[in-house]
Scaffold this motif. Structure first.
Motif, PDB file in Angstrom:
ATOM      1  N   UNK A  20       1.022  -1.229  -0.026  1.00 19.87           N
ATOM      2  CA  UNK A  20      -0.070   0.233  -0.159  1.00 19.87           C
ATOM      3  C   UNK A  20       1.071   1.301   0.110  1.00 19.87           C
ATOM      4  N   UNK A  21       1.834   1.082   0.757  1.00 17.23           N
ATOM      5  CA  UNK A  21       3.078   2.117   1.308  1.00 17.23           C
ATOM      6  C   UNK A  21       3.661   2.555   0.000  1.00 17.23           C
ATOM      7  N   UNK A  22       4.270   1.370  -0.774  1.00 18.68           N
ATOM      8  CA  UNK A  22       4.641   0.927  -2.515  1.00 18.68           C
ATOM      9  C   UNK A  22       3.535   2.773  -3.302  1.00 18.68           C
ATOM     10  N   UNK A  23       2.268   2.528  -3.870  1.00 14.72           N
ATOM     11  CA  UNK A  23       1.671   2.811  -4.315  1.00 14.72           C
ATOM     12  C   UNK A  23       2.596   3.722  -4.294  1.00 14.72           C
ATOM     13  N   UNK A  24       2.432   5.026  -3.082  1.00 15.65           N
ATOM     14  CA  UNK A  24       2.675   6.656  -3.319  1.00 15.65           C
ATOM     15  C   UNK A  24       4.198   6.803  -3.522  1.00 15.65           C
ATOM     16  N   UNK A  25       5.389   5.645  -3.453  1.00 10.88           N
ATOM     17  CA  UNK A  25       6.940   5.374  -4.106  1.00 10.88           C
ATOM     18  C   UNK A  25       6.583   5.426  -5.625  1.00 10.88           C
ATOM     19  N   UNK A  26       5.845   4.363  -6.688  1.00  8.02           N
ATOM     20  CA  UNK A  26       5.851   4.148  -7.440  1.00  8.02           C
ATOM     21  C   UNK A  26       5.093   5.484  -8.705  1.00  8.02           C
ATOM     22  N   UNK A  27       4.372   6.063  -7.781  1.00  7.89           N
ATOM     23  CA  UNK A  27       3.503   7.551  -7.936  1.00  7.89           C
ATOM     24  C   UNK A  27       4.618   8.149  -7.874  1.00  7.89           C
ATOM     25  N   UNK A  28       5.323   8.767  -7.341  1.00  5.75           N
ATOM     26  CA  UNK A  28       5.801   9.497  -7.520  1.00  5.75           C
ATOM     27  C   UNK A  28       7.782   9.635  -8.393  1.00  5.75           C
ATOM     28  N   UNK A  29       7.475   8.205  -8.852  1.00  5.96           N
ATOM     29  CA  UNK A  29       8.648   7.842  -9.928  1.00  5.96           C
ATOM     30  C   UNK A  29       8.399   7.727 -11.138  1.00  5.96           C
ATOM     31  N   UNK A  30       6.825   7.601 -11.515  1.00  5.72           N
ATOM     32  CA  UNK A  30       6.427   7.262 -12.413  1.00  5.72           C
ATOM     33  C   UNK A  30       6.435   8.138 -13.512  1.00  5.72           C
ATOM     34  N   UNK A  31       6.559   9.186 -12.678  1.00  2.88           N
ATOM     35  CA  UNK A  31       6.765  10.617 -13.950  1.00  2.88           C
ATOM     36  C   UNK A  31       8.119  10.646 -14.672  1.00  2.88           C
ATOM     37  N   UNK A  32       9.153   9.878 -13.407  1.00  2.14           N
ATOM     38  CA  UNK A  32      10.918  10.107 -13.922  1.00  2.14           C
ATOM     39  C   UNK A  32      11.062   8.550 -14.878  1.00  2.14           C
ATOM     40  N   UNK A  33      10.716   7.911 -14.627  1.00  2.00           N
ATOM     41  CA  UNK A  33      11.660   6.693 -15.044  1.00  2.00           C
ATOM     42  C   UNK A  33      10.678   6.577 -15.751  1.00  2.00           C
ATOM     43  N   UNK A  34      11.087   5.229 -16.950  1.00  2.00           N
ATOM     44  CA  UNK A  34       9.812   4.725 -17.583  1.00  2.00           C
ATOM     45  C   UNK A  34       9.648   3.210 -17.209  1.00  2.00           C
ATOM     46  N   UNK A  35       8.304   2.624 -17.071  1.00  2.00           N
ATOM     47  CA  UNK A  35       7.357   1.040 -16.925  1.00  2.00           C
ATOM     48  C   UNK A  35       8.821   0.193 -16.867  1.00  2.00           C
ATOM     49  N   UNK A  36       9.271  -0.310 -18.046  1.00  2.00           N
ATOM     50  CA  UNK A  36       9.744  -1.213 -17.481  1.00  2.00           C
ATOM     51  C   UNK A  36      11.398  -1.085 -17.116  1.00  2.00           C
ATOM     52  N   UNK A  37      11.797   0.156 -17.714  1.00  2.00           N
ATOM     53  CA  UNK A  37      13.126   0.111 -16.115  1.00  2.00           C
ATOM     54  C   UNK A  37      12.818   0.343 -14.912  1.00  2.00           C
ATOM     55  N   UNK A  38      11.909   1.149 -14.626  1.00  2.00           N
ATOM     56  CA  UNK A  38      11.368   1.214 -13.249  1.00  2.00           C
ATOM     57  C   UNK A  38      11.763  -0.058 -12.252  1.00  2.00           C
ATOM     58  N   UNK A  39      10.485  -0.916 -13.404  1.00  2.00           N
ATOM     59  CA  UNK A  39      10.677  -2.364 -12.327  1.00  2.00           C
ATOM     60  C   UNK A  39      11.781  -3.749 -13.152  1.00  2.00           C
ATOM     61  N   UNK A  40      13.017  -3.008 -13.809  1.00  2.00           N
ATOM     62  CA  UNK A  40      13.897  -3.871 -14.253  1.00  2.00           C
ATOM     63  C   UNK A  40      14.815  -3.515 -12.701  1.00  2.00           C
ATOM     64  N   UNK A  41      14.609  -1.980 -12.918  1.00  2.00           N
ATOM     65  CA  UNK A  41      15.830  -1.380 -11.525  1.00  2.00           C
ATOM     66  C   UNK A  41      15.226  -2.518 -10.117  1.00  2.00           C
ATOM     67  N   UNK A  42      14.098  -2.235 -10.264  1.00  2.00           N
ATOM     68  CA  UNK A  42      13.829  -2.795  -8.294  1.00  2.00           C
ATOM     69  C   UNK A  42      13.801  -4.408  -7.944  1.00  2.00           C
ATOM     70  N   UNK A  43      13.534  -4.869  -9.888  1.00  2.00           N
ATOM     71  CA  UNK A  43      13.673  -6.361  -9.729  1.00  2.00           C
ATOM     72  C   UNK A  43      15.446  -6.913  -9.819  1.00  2.00           C
ATOM     73  N   UNK A  44      15.776  -6.468  -9.841  1.00  2.00           N
ATOM     74  CA  UNK A  44      17.087  -6.536  -9.835  1.00  2.00           C
ATOM     75  C   UNK A  44      17.861  -6.518  -8.463  1.00  2.00           C
ATOM     76  N   UNK A  45      17.193  -5.664  -7.798  1.00  2.00           N
ATOM     77  CA  UNK A  45      17.561  -4.905  -6.501  1.00  2.00           C
ATOM     78  C   UNK A  45      16.990  -6.130  -5.506  1.00  2.00           C
ATOM     79  N   UNK A  46      15.431  -6.536  -5.891  1.00  2.00           N
ATOM     80  CA  UNK A  46      14.899  -7.311  -5.413  1.00  2.00           C
ATOM     81  C   UNK A  46      15.710  -9.233  -4.903  1.00  2.00           C
TER      82      UNK A  46
END
Length: 300
Positions: A20-46
């Motif tokens: 639930x709180x991660x939705x806020x972080x995702x919303x804040x990053x949505x305008x700065x990083x494209x969707x696939x790139x954001x998810x690639x970054x989060x996935x490799x960290x995870x």
């Protein structure tokens, strides 16, 4: 028979809070990083976080004289990771794409439609669907209309992306429910994010041109979503679902919509119209109704 312990229920609620709180972080990053790139970054960290966790857990179990893993075969682990990872990659892409044009609170409520969709998916597995589920579907449609459809009878592209995301998340939860019976939960989560990384990197290379400056600017959000929302929460989901009723666990996971609405209002100042709040209430009622136990017919 599947059951739910207090520990498993706690895992699900904690995962919902993080998501639930991660939705806020995702919303804040949505305008700065494209969707696939954001998810690639989060996935490799995870993946890196979970890989280290797997090594540590194996060492601890070995020292305690316990089996280092509960995984039955590497084939099950790889197949489970592939199915869950591709579903996760597609679902989170659609969710992140939708957050570019819709609010975190609205996106979270639409995402939780998977609670209603999971029992309906049982139709394709030749399982009987109770009448309360069909009432839940009708309520969910009303709620979605109030949330997403404007007075000109159009639905925004962001809301549509998140709606599609709910369908894909339904598949991911069912995949987890199937494979968690045969493989170690942390190892399945690790494999899931390995394949999600490959999926998201492929999408980035084919369709996007992210900038390093944009990724640096959203690094705080990427780390939060990568470590907590991805690495920790999805592992908690797998641990919660192991030997549990997926419908009951999914109800607890749906609390993410409540946490997202609260955190979005407090942190981002998101506000919904009266009609949209009504839509949220109707969808929440649909979610709860979908999980109520069916009354058994009295024996004759």
């Amino acid at each position: 028979m599947k059951h739910n312990s207090l520990r498993q229920s706690s895992y699900a609620v904690l995962a919902a809070l993080i998501w639930g709180t991660a939705f806020v972080a995702q919303s804040m990053a949505a305008g700065a990083v494209p969707s696939f790139a954001f998810n690639a970054s989060r996935a490799v960290i995870a993946f890196a976080f979970l890989l280290v966790l797997c090594v540590v857990l194996r060492a601890v179990r070995r020292r305690q004289g316990k089996p280092v893993s509960t995984t039955r075969s590497k084939k099950d682990l790889l197949l489970g990771g592939l199915c869950c990872g591709v579903a996760m990659g597609l679902a989170t892409y659609l969710q992140q794409k939708g957050l570019e044009t819709t609010t975190s609170g609205k996106a979270s409520f639409i995402t939780t439609l998977y609670i209603v969709l999971i029992p309906i998916a049982g139709l394709f597995m030749k399982k009987r669907v109770p009448r309360t589920i069909w009432l839940s579907v009708a309520l969910a449609v009303v709620g979605l209309y109030c949330l997403c459809v404007t007075e000109s009878f159009t639905i925004s592209s962001g809301d549509l992306c998140v709606l599609l995301c709910a369908f894909v998340f339904t598949g991911q939860i069912l995949f987890v429910d199937h494979f968690a019976k045969y493989v170690d939960g942390v190892e399945l989560s690790c494999a899931q994010f390995f394949f999600m990384t490959i999926f998201s990197l492929a999408g980035t290379l084919l369709f996007e041109t992210p900038t390093w400056a944009g990724i640096q600017g959203a690094m705080g959000q990427i780390l939060y979503v990568g470590i907590l929302s991805s690495g920790v929460a999805y592992t908690l989901q797998i641990m919660a679902q192991k030997d549990s009723d997926p419908a009951v666990i999914s109800l607890l996971l749906s609390l993410e919509s409540v946490f997202a609405a609260i955190s979005g209002a407090v942190i981002l100042g998101d506000r919904l119209s009266g009609r949209e709040y009504f839509g949220c209430a109707v969808m929440l009622a649909a979610v709860v109704l979908a999980q109520l136990p069916e009354k058994k017919k009295a024996a004759v």
